[in-house]
Design a protein around this motif. Sequence first.
Motif, PDB file in Angstrom:
ATOM      1  N   GLU A   1      27.920  18.969  -8.145  1.00  0.00           N
ATOM      2  CA  GLU A   1      27.975  18.992  -6.692  1.00  0.00           C
ATOM      3  C   GLU A   1      26.882  18.160  -6.038  1.00  0.00           C
ATOM      4  OE1 GLU A   1      28.050  23.077  -5.518  1.00  0.00           O
ATOM      5  OE2 GLU A   1      30.029  23.455  -6.417  1.00  0.00           O
ATOM      6  N   ALA A   2      25.930  17.674  -6.827  1.00  0.00           N
ATOM      7  CA  ALA A   2      24.871  16.811  -6.307  1.00  0.00           C
ATOM      8  C   ALA A   2      24.469  15.827  -7.396  1.00  0.00           C
ATOM      9  CB  ALA A   2      23.674  17.638  -5.850  1.00  0.00           C
ATOM     10  N   ASP A   3      23.914  14.691  -6.970  1.00  0.00           N
ATOM     11  CA  ASP A   3      23.431  13.691  -7.918  1.00  0.00           C
ATOM     12  C   ASP A   3      21.967  13.906  -8.274  1.00  0.00           C
ATOM     13  OD1 ASP A   3      25.898  12.044  -7.866  1.00  0.00           O
ATOM     14  OD2 ASP A   3      25.306  11.725  -5.769  1.00  0.00           O
ATOM     15  N   VAL A   4      21.228  14.547  -7.363  1.00  0.00           N
ATOM     16  CA  VAL A   4      19.815  14.875  -7.579  1.00  0.00           C
ATOM     17  C   VAL A   4      19.616  16.334  -7.190  1.00  0.00           C
ATOM     18  CG1 VAL A   4      17.425  14.386  -6.904  1.00  0.00           C
ATOM     19  CG2 VAL A   4      19.089  12.510  -7.083  1.00  0.00           C
TER      20      VAL A   4
ATOM     21  N   MET B   1      15.915  10.490  -5.795  1.00  0.00           N
ATOM     22  CA  MET B   1      16.920   9.631  -5.161  1.00  0.00           C
ATOM     23  C   MET B   1      16.764   8.180  -5.618  1.00  0.00           C
ATOM     24  SD  MET B   1      17.315   8.593  -1.150  1.00  0.00           S
ATOM     25  CE  MET B   1      15.954   7.440  -1.355  1.00  0.00           C
ATOM     26  N   VAL B   2      15.517   7.681  -5.645  1.00  0.00           N
ATOM     27  CA  VAL B   2      15.287   6.288  -6.048  1.00  0.00           C
ATOM     28  C   VAL B   2      15.655   6.096  -7.522  1.00  0.00           C
ATOM     29  CG1 VAL B   2      13.556   4.468  -6.290  1.00  0.00           C
ATOM     30  CG2 VAL B   2      13.504   5.987  -4.299  1.00  0.00           C
TER      31      VAL B   2
ATOM     32  N   LEU C   1      20.095   3.672 -11.251  1.00  0.00           N
ATOM     33  CA  LEU C   1      21.194   3.751 -12.214  1.00  0.00           C
ATOM     34  C   LEU C   1      22.534   3.415 -11.572  1.00  0.00           C
ATOM     35  CD1 LEU C   1      20.206   6.925 -14.263  1.00  0.00           C
ATOM     36  CD2 LEU C   1      19.887   4.529 -14.865  1.00  0.00           C
ATOM     37  N   GLY C   2      22.513   2.931 -10.336  1.00  0.00           N
ATOM     38  CA  GLY C   2      23.729   2.456  -9.698  1.00  0.00           C
ATOM     39  C   GLY C   2      24.440   3.466  -8.822  1.00  0.00           C
ATOM     40  N   ILE C   3      23.816   4.602  -8.538  1.00  0.00           N
ATOM     41  CA  ILE C   3      24.441   5.615  -7.676  1.00  0.00           C
ATOM     42  C   ILE C   3      24.109   5.293  -6.220  1.00  0.00           C
ATOM     43  CG2 ILE C   3      24.592   8.072  -7.116  1.00  0.00           C
ATOM     44  CD1 ILE C   3      23.695   8.670  -9.976  1.00  0.00           C
ATOM     45  N   GLU C   4      25.119   5.008  -5.421  1.00  0.00           N
ATOM     46  CA  GLU C   4      24.901   4.692  -4.008  1.00  0.00           C
ATOM     47  C   GLU C   4      24.794   5.978  -3.186  1.00  0.00           C
ATOM     48  OE1 GLU C   4      27.698   2.008  -2.379  1.00  0.00           O
ATOM     49  OE2 GLU C   4      27.557   0.559  -4.024  1.00  0.00           O
ATOM     50  N   ARG C   5      23.793   6.030  -2.341  1.00  0.00           N
ATOM     51  CA  ARG C   5      23.526   7.207  -1.491  1.00  0.00           C
ATOM     52  C   ARG C   5      23.633   8.506  -2.291  1.00  0.00           C
ATOM     53  NH1 ARG C   5      22.845   7.652   3.521  1.00  0.00           N
ATOM     54  NH2 ARG C   5      24.062   9.544   3.797  1.00  0.00           N
TER      55      ARG C   5
ATOM     56  N   ILE D   1      12.049  -0.171 -17.566  1.00  0.00           N
ATOM     57  CA  ILE D   1      11.354  -1.458 -17.481  1.00  0.00           C
ATOM     58  C   ILE D   1      12.283  -2.494 -16.849  1.00  0.00           C
ATOM     59  CG2 ILE D   1      10.397  -3.372 -18.811  1.00  0.00           C
ATOM     60  CD1 ILE D   1       9.443  -1.326 -20.883  1.00  0.00           C
ATOM     61  N   ARG D   2      13.519  -2.522 -17.311  1.00  0.00           N
ATOM     62  CA  ARG D   2      14.487  -3.491 -16.794  1.00  0.00           C
ATOM     63  C   ARG D   2      14.717  -3.297 -15.293  1.00  0.00           C
ATOM     64  NH1 ARG D   2      18.353  -2.222 -20.073  1.00  0.00           N
ATOM     65  NH2 ARG D   2      19.660  -1.095 -18.606  1.00  0.00           N
ATOM     66  N   GLU D   3      14.725  -2.032 -14.863  1.00  0.00           N
ATOM     67  CA  GLU D   3      14.947  -1.734 -13.446  1.00  0.00           C
ATOM     68  C   GLU D   3      13.654  -1.782 -12.632  1.00  0.00           C
ATOM     69  OE1 GLU D   3      17.784  -1.400 -12.062  1.00  0.00           O
ATOM     70  OE2 GLU D   3      19.044  -1.337 -13.859  1.00  0.00           O
ATOM     71  N   ASP D   4      12.514  -1.984 -13.311  1.00  0.00           N
ATOM     72  CA  ASP D   4      11.207  -2.036 -12.643  1.00  0.00           C
ATOM     73  C   ASP D   4      11.038  -0.815 -11.740  1.00  0.00           C
ATOM     74  OD1 ASP D   4       8.723  -2.935 -11.995  1.00  0.00           O
ATOM     75  OD2 ASP D   4       9.378  -4.567 -10.707  1.00  0.00           O
ATOM     76  N   LEU D   5      11.212   0.375 -12.334  1.00  0.00           N
ATOM     77  CA  LEU D   5      11.290   1.605 -11.560  1.00  0.00           C
ATOM     78  C   LEU D   5      10.029   1.896 -10.740  1.00  0.00           C
ATOM     79  CD1 LEU D   5      13.078   3.955 -10.807  1.00  0.00           C
ATOM     80  CD2 LEU D   5      12.284   5.169 -12.827  1.00  0.00           C
TER      81      LEU D   5
END
Length: 336
Positions: free
Chosen positions: A222-225, A165-166, A171-175, A319-323
């Motif tokens: 049907e799902a993002d994750v 989820m995180v 990558l900009g996916i809300e909820r 790296i840019r998103e400091d995951l």
Amino acid sequence: MSAPVIAIDAMGGDFGPHCIVPACLQSLAEFPSLHLVLVGQSSLLEELVSAEPSVDRSRLRILHAADVIGMAERPSQALRAKADSSMRVALQLVRDGEAQACVSAGNTGALMALSRYVLKTLPGIDRPAMVTAIPTEAGHTHLLDLGANVDCSAEHLYQFAVMGMVAAEALGIERPRIALLNIGTEDVKGNQQVKLAASLLQQAPGLNYVGFVEGDGLYRGEADVVVCDGFVGNILLKASEGLAGMIAGRIQRLFSSSLLARLAGVVAMPLLRGLQAELSPARHNGASFLGLQGIVVKSHGSAGVEAFRSAIRLAHREIREDLPQRLHGRLEHLLL
């Protein structure tokens, strides 16, 4: 933010530095602020880099490592007997803060074992998970685990869901919609681990859990994750790659089977090439090891130059998103 630095295991994969070095040089041209450290047999790496005199050497460093971990080598052997391997030295650069990410096309089991040993896992995470974004009708779905963990408990699957989820949020996916891969969508379907994981996810606040999803639903988006154990995930991924290759081969044979078919192929070819580029494995190459105290990206062992560049792009984006820090900041609120 300081210039991103990525440590490259330049000896890994089926093609080694003869593929990896060109990919790295092209990545330096693509990202003007990127710095790379090529880790491996310095004489060979220097020879390959010197063949391209236009490369900006101020952003490229070669670090010698005497040992190479074979693609079929046991992870335990890599841990005990290869202290100066290119893979281990690259990971140590991340640990010591000299690089923010490591990219390797080497032995997956060894990379996972060394990553856990050198970098350690984030607090609250028992096992790192491999994740990649796979194309679907609706865009992309993050699938994990892809083979790092063959046997998983319900708690492990829950942790994978939180990490996935995180990663999707980065990558900009809300909820992001989270689902468990299963043999059916009904509550009574599945093994005990999947049912228990479903119960944990249903009770967790802050997670957008949408239930079970079958294999065809995954590709419908049907799902993002989508979460599963590594045994199932690896089989699904390899079967999907094989199916895509088979379909591409059959289409090519059909369009060359007769004069009429060849004429039809001329008309359809621009569309087919666009589809092929969109679904190309090279474009989607690179799986992240989530849950570590550092960024590690695994490239496919058989990756060519363009595919390895995709793995570097993924590391650069993380790296840019400091995951890892983003994960760390969310885990304490979401883990059981």
